[in-house]
Design a protein around this motif. Sequence first.
Motif, PDB file in Angstrom:
ATOM      1  N   ASP A  46     -23.700  10.324 -35.227  1.00 32.88           N
ATOM      2  CA  ASP A  46     -24.364   9.319 -34.393  1.00 32.88           C
ATOM      3  C   ASP A  46     -23.500   8.069 -34.236  1.00 32.88           C
ATOM      4  O   ASP A  46     -23.407   7.493 -33.145  1.00 32.88           O
ATOM      5  CB  ASP A  46     -25.727   8.929 -34.987  1.00 32.88           C
ATOM      6  N   HIS A  49     -20.673   8.807 -31.800  1.00 32.39           N
ATOM      7  CA  HIS A  49     -21.175   8.825 -30.420  1.00 32.39           C
ATOM      8  C   HIS A  49     -21.505   7.412 -29.936  1.00 32.39           C
ATOM      9  O   HIS A  49     -21.262   7.084 -28.765  1.00 32.39           O
ATOM     10  CB  HIS A  49     -22.401   9.729 -30.316  1.00 32.39           C
ATOM     11  N   SER A  50     -22.044   6.601 -30.830  1.00 32.72           N
ATOM     12  CA  SER A  50     -22.367   5.223 -30.469  1.00 32.72           C
ATOM     13  C   SER A  50     -21.087   4.450 -30.136  1.00 32.72           C
ATOM     14  O   SER A  50     -21.033   3.707 -29.150  1.00 32.72           O
ATOM     15  CB  SER A  50     -23.106   4.547 -31.627  1.00 32.72           C
ATOM     16  N   SER A  53     -19.758   5.661 -26.781  1.00 35.09           N
ATOM     17  CA  SER A  53     -20.575   5.154 -25.680  1.00 35.09           C
ATOM     18  C   SER A  53     -20.280   3.680 -25.414  1.00 35.09           C
ATOM     19  O   SER A  53     -20.115   3.270 -24.262  1.00 35.09           O
ATOM     20  CB  SER A  53     -22.054   5.343 -26.015  1.00 35.09           C
ATOM     21  N   GLY A  54     -20.181   2.881 -26.449  1.00 38.89           N
ATOM     22  CA  GLY A  54     -19.889   1.459 -26.288  1.00 38.89           C
ATOM     23  C   GLY A  54     -18.476   1.205 -25.818  1.00 38.89           C
ATOM     24  O   GLY A  54     -18.196   0.244 -25.110  1.00 38.89           O
TER      25      GLY A  54
END
Length: 95
Positions: A46, A49-50, A53-54
């Motif tokens: 997670d 992925h965070s 994404s950022g």
Amino acid sequence: MPDLVVDADALEAFGGQLESIRSRMNAARDWTHQYDGQMGAAEVEDALHSFSSGWRDGRKEIDGSLKALSDMLTNSAQTFRQTDVDLKKPLEQSN
């Protein structure tokens, strides 16, 4: 007054290197998903992925800057070369 000396080949090479960096950066957009299910803890996956994404927003800005700088370097090299040709013509005609 000193002569202006510009290494047009170096400018063009640097522009090409920036374009290569840009291409590789864009090719790595979704590499984080290659490791799904292999990270062990879901929290690690997670977090990855965070981050990915950022990072997308910042990458867009970097992409635009790299493209603009690469284009400027390549265009500058071409302009310096053309200027050399243009300055040389009258000298050749007077001989």
